[in-house]
Write an enzyme that holds these catalytic residues in place. Structure first.
Site, PDB file in Angstrom:
ATOM      1  CG  HIS A 242      -1.787  -1.165   1.394  1.00 12.73           C
ATOM      2  ND1 HIS A 242      -2.928  -1.352   0.655  1.00 12.73           N
ATOM      3  CD2 HIS A 242      -1.703  -2.241   2.221  1.00 12.73           C
ATOM      4  CE1 HIS A 242      -3.521  -2.480   1.016  1.00 12.73           C
ATOM      5  NE2 HIS A 242      -2.791  -3.038   1.967  1.00 12.73           N
TER       6      HIS A 242
HETATM    7  C1  BDR Z   1      -3.069   0.727   5.287  1.00 14.04           C
HETATM    8  O1  BDR Z   1      -3.278   0.186   6.578  1.00 14.04           O
HETATM    9  C2  BDR Z   1      -2.069  -0.290   7.118  1.00 14.04           C
HETATM   10  O2  BDR Z   1      -2.236  -1.583   7.562  1.00 14.04           O
HETATM   11  C3  BDR Z   1      -1.023  -0.175   6.035  1.00 14.04           C
HETATM   12  O3  BDR Z   1       0.205   0.232   6.590  1.00 14.04           O
HETATM   13  C4  BDR Z   1      -1.575   0.863   5.091  1.00 14.04           C
HETATM   14  O4  BDR Z   1      -1.180   2.174   5.460  1.00 14.04           O
HETATM   15  C5  BDR Z   1      -3.760  -0.160   4.251  1.00 14.04           C
HETATM   16  O5  BDR Z   1      -5.124  -0.217   4.502  1.00 14.04           O
END
Ligand code: BDR
Ligand code: CA
Length: 313
Positions: A242
């Site tokens: 992400h």
């Molecule tokens: C986001 O949530 C966290 O678990 C990850 O680091 C990312 O920023 C994805 O939904």
């Protein structure tokens, strides 16, 4: 001239990769600091992790500030089930040697943006938006000075990953996301719609492992850990990466598909709290407050990310 950025983050293995990518790109990006927030794990852990990562990149000169330890209105929700107890489970990284900065992260944001030239600083947010919203509430006059907020958060076509309707970062502190989206600061959003196209399959992970440097080994160990949960959950052949999409957008905007639209936060319904309601088809006359990233060229993304990681210690 490299673009000046502040990284606000809740590391998090994918946050770590984003920070490493930024620090591996000095020609394009000048990382002024890292500010931590509670999110994936509580603030005490994210603040240790932030320092471990800048040291892993060979950049102990990057100051790390701790921000808010809980969302603006709600109790903190964490994601140890994905990231492990420390938030950075996977590699064995040494305890940090650099201290946390004494100033609170929100005060640091206010003072630094106040002292900057208009359009000088870009905020990159990789976690819940609590610190940035608190700074905007404390000192609304900083809003016109911020060049852009590039955030990982939200989802529309991919709906939710923590509830059926909401992505984790916007769900943890939807009120904060609401403040940011209404602030008038230009926002670029990297929602699940784009991050779910950046899947780290075995071949891509092996290429990172094969770099053989400290950073490559650590990233391979981190992603090896965090992807277990996602692979089982989604049944895809790779887990989404992400947060690095935020940094990739600043480095290589040409590899993204995007559209300027209105995004408004849902903050009142218990069923859909944290949802980012995206007017993709322009069916309202709400102002276009967000550049919404929808897709990316994932081969180029991994090729370029891996090449940058190769330049680190
Ligand atoms: C986001 O949530 C966290 O678990 C990850 O680091 C990312 O920023 C994805 O939904
Ligand atoms: Ca994150």
């Amino acid at each position: 001239m490299p673009r000046k950025i502040i990284i606000d983050t809740d590391p998090g293995q994918d946050d770590a990769v984003a920070i490493l990518l930024a620090l591996a790109s000095p020609a394009e990006l000048e990382v002024l600091s890292v500010v931590t927030v509670a999110g994936n794990v509580p603030l005490a852990h994210t603040s240790v992790n932030g320092r471990k990562i800048v040291e892993l990149a060979g950049r102990p000169d990057i100051p790390v500030y701790a921000g808010c330890e809980r969302p603006m209105r709600r109790h903190l929700i964490t994601a140890e089930h994905v990231h492990g107890k420390t938030g950075l489970d996977g590699p064995e990284l040494p305890e940090p040697t650099i201290p946390l900065q004494a100033q609170h992260g929100v005060d640091y944001l206010v003072d630094t943006i106040r002292a900057s030239e208009p359009g000088e600083i870009t905020l990159c947010t990789l976690g819940p938006l609590t610190n940035v919203a608190m700074a905007l509430i404390k000192a609304p006059e900083i809003a016109p000075k911020i060049r852009e907020i590039v955030m990982m958060g939200g989802a529309y076509f991919e709906v939710g990953n923590i509830t059926p309707a909401a992505e984790f970062n916007t769900y943890v502190d939807a009120e904060a996301a609401d403040v940011v989206l209404r602030s008038g600061v230009p926002v670029t959003m990297a929602p699940l719609d784009v991050t779910h196209r950046a899947l780290c399959n075995d071949i891509r992970l092996e290429r990172i492992r094969a770099l053989g440097n400290k950073a490559g080994n650590a990233v391979a160990a981190m992603l090896g850990f965090s992807e277990r949960f996602d692979l089982k959950k989604y049944g895809w052949d790779g887990a989404p990466l992400h947060d690095p999409c935020v940094i990739a957008w600043l480095l290589w905007p040409e590899i993204f598909v995007h559209r300027k639209i209105n995004v408004t936060m849902e903050i009142s319904s218990p069923l859909t709290y944290g949802m980012t309601v995206a007017d993709w088809w322009h069916v309202t006359d709400r102002p276009h407050n967000v550049t919404f990233l929808r897709d990316l060229d994932s081969d180029l993304f991994y090729e370029r990310l891996t090449a940058r990681l190769a330049t680190l210690p």
